[in-house]
Design an enzyme around this catalytic site. Sequence first.
Site, PDB file in Angstrom:
ATOM      1  N   GLY A 245      -3.295  10.431  37.592  1.00 18.67           N
ATOM      2  CA  GLY A 245      -2.658   9.333  38.320  1.00 18.67           C
ATOM      3  C   GLY A 245      -3.658   8.586  39.164  1.00 18.67           C
ATOM      4  N   PRO A 247      -5.629   6.844  42.341  1.00 18.95           N
ATOM      5  CG  PRO A 247      -7.481   5.595  42.977  1.00 18.95           C
ATOM      6  CD  PRO A 247      -6.493   5.755  41.903  1.00 18.95           C
ATOM      7  N   GLY A 248      -5.050   8.408  45.519  1.00 16.71           N
ATOM      8  CA  GLY A 248      -4.198   8.378  46.700  1.00 16.71           C
ATOM      9  C   GLY A 248      -2.746   8.686  46.458  1.00 16.71           C
ATOM     10  CG  HIS A 468      -5.726 -23.724  47.742  1.00 15.95           C
ATOM     11  ND1 HIS A 468      -6.684 -23.890  46.779  1.00 15.95           N
ATOM     12  CD2 HIS A 468      -5.220 -22.481  47.539  1.00 15.95           C
ATOM     13  CE1 HIS A 468      -6.752 -22.807  46.032  1.00 15.95           C
ATOM     14  NE2 HIS A 468      -5.870 -21.929  46.479  1.00 15.95           N
ATOM     15  CD  GLU A 469      -3.584 -20.165  50.423  1.00 16.44           C
ATOM     16  OE1 GLU A 469      -2.639 -19.678  49.772  1.00 16.44           O
ATOM     17  OE2 GLU A 469      -4.778 -19.893  50.186  1.00 16.44           O
ATOM     18  CG  HIS A 472      -1.220 -20.763  45.735  1.00 20.39           C
ATOM     19  ND1 HIS A 472      -1.507 -20.683  44.407  1.00 20.39           N
ATOM     20  CD2 HIS A 472      -2.403 -20.636  46.400  1.00 20.39           C
ATOM     21  CE1 HIS A 472      -2.831 -20.537  44.277  1.00 20.39           C
ATOM     22  NE2 HIS A 472      -3.388 -20.513  45.469  1.00 20.39           N
ATOM     23  CG  ASP A 543      -6.194 -19.253  43.339  1.00 20.23           C
ATOM     24  OD1 ASP A 543      -5.983 -18.131  43.827  1.00 20.23           O
ATOM     25  OD2 ASP A 543      -6.029 -20.319  43.948  1.00 20.23           O
TER      26      ASP A 543
END
Length: 651
Positions: A245, A247-248, A468-469, A472, A543
Amino acid sequence: MAEENKPKNDFNPFGGLKNNGKIKKPKFNSYWIYGIIMLAILATQLFTMGGGAQETSWKVVQDRIIPNGDLKKVEVIRNKGIVNIYLKPETLEKYSELNSNSMFKASKLGPHFYFTIGDIEVFEKRMEEAQKKLPQEQRIYPVYTEQRDWFSDIMPWILPLLIIAIWIFFFRKMNKNSGGGGVFNVGKSQAKLFEKGDKTNISFKQVAGLAEAKEEVEEIVSFLKNPSKYTQLGGKIPKGALLVGPPGTGKTLLAKAVAGEADVPFFSMSGSDFVEMFVGVGASRVRDLFKQAKLKSPCIIFIDEIDAIGRARGKNPNMGSNDERENTLNQLLTEMDGFDTNSGVIILAATNRADILDKALLRAGRFDRQIQVELPDLNERKEIFDVHLKPLKLDKDLNKEFLSKQTPGFSGADIANVCNEAALIAARNDKKSVEKQDFLDAIDRIIGGLEKKNKIIKKEEKSTIAYHEAGHATISWFLEHAHPLVKVTIVPRGKALGAAWYMPQERQITTKEQMLDEMCATLGGRVAEEIIFGKISTGAQNDLEKVTKSAYAMISIYGMSNLVGNVSYYDSTGQSDYSFSKPYSEKTAELIDSESKKLIDNQYDRAREILLEHADGHKKLAELLLEREVIFSEDLEEIFGKRQWEIPNNI
Ligand code: ADP
Ligand code: ZN
């Protein structure tokens, strides 16, 4: 610039392997340098002759000391070719100007001067010559001695000893770095042993979620506790189980819990501990580990990151360097075959790359069981939160359900980290208890890195980032399959200058439509820059990288292009090496390229249409973002109206 709140085990089809074999460099202790310098000083002290005599020349003796009749004694040290001159005590004053050595006065007895000679016979002749004029009774005849000085005598003995000492020191240092004892223990296993009844014992209660995995390992506990129940009927107890599986996810925790529950000793070791710079060390460590384990049986051996030694043999292109690893692996296989099935030693190993393990390891009689340890789902995350929230002082209104919803894609270790980080944040703000906002900050920080409020960003840059944000965010608002937005920020964090955060749904399979929608939303940033400013920037690199990877994956791995067809060039066994040759022809390669480009271009156009259609809203959003720096989905709702597609509840 968009940093999605996505599961972090990003799918990377042609990703390289991590190199797990670490080489540990010895450190040089500065005390040794001091020691050596001291010795050197001591040596020069001992070599300076006569304890403070002044060097002089034959000429001074011939022209001054002898004619004046001040000479008391001449001593020739034969083995060193040195002549010591002793003066009469009452004449010492006369020569003080020749003397730069302050010791001169202290040693009245002499010798007061010395000089070196080449040949003793020549010196004797000169002495005779110089004293010719003196009366017979005043003439001095040299006495001869040999000087043994202990230092140069024992030097030939000391030197090799010193070298050996330094050598031992290096080895010990090296061993200490890898957790072991002295020089003669290089080949000993470096396993940490947790004895029965140790206070550190972990029980299954501390392992949250992982119901199926727990069930499987419970059986192992039962084998260890009561082997006769199984062997009576002629069954063989399995020798090993492989925990697979990301990690962690709690593989180590689970293995420790098995040892704790079965109340047996637990040897813990990492695969990279076997790897050392000396040939044959790995194999000898494996041998030693099994020897120790047999003495302690019944017990559990746990090898973490077994891929460090268990990688498929003979596949590594950098030839030669992996011989040592292969020897180690062979030894491990031999040992696993060698011991009796019912000896009560069970080997657990953990890896996140079961696909690259040597097939021989997975054969029956070795790691014949594979236990999948997956990333936790919503309910499991809640259980894990329960475990890790227990030691914290929590605000009464804290909703655990909410926390687990905010952390899709997080592993158990991430959740443990969030809880700890939240407590630290609360403490920093002098709070009496840990509140919801502290957890949200902790989650933000773990996903995005530290906020960098002081980063200097120019005004135009800031506005580029905001549009830009906002691009999105706007596009994802109008696409059915795009992940629902949580918030948008233009506070720089980690490396990102701005980010739109989404709530990813936990899907087991992803449809083509979903992938296309995500691609479209990801391209929204660059489209916005182009529409608003008429020029594009480097800010969209991240992106574009994501989009490109996803486009190529859709076509060459998931078989989602009509022209290329239902083929997948991904090799999940990891046995073939595609870094040298592609598994398809040049013609197909060209087709894959052109299909990927077409896919991306189509989504770019689509994003452009959506943004142009909602240009007003996009602008409002960007301005709001510039003003407030952080906006939430409520703000989008105010601008665009309710989102057509409800956030599904099953996340
Ligand atoms: P792995 O070996 O899979 O990389 P670990 O077992 O070392 O992961 O997990 C690291 C830490 O994460 C554990 O010490 C524990 O605090 C936390 N953790 C991981 N999974 C769980 C779980 N299922 N329940 C409780 N804690 C967990
Ligand atoms: Zn972006």
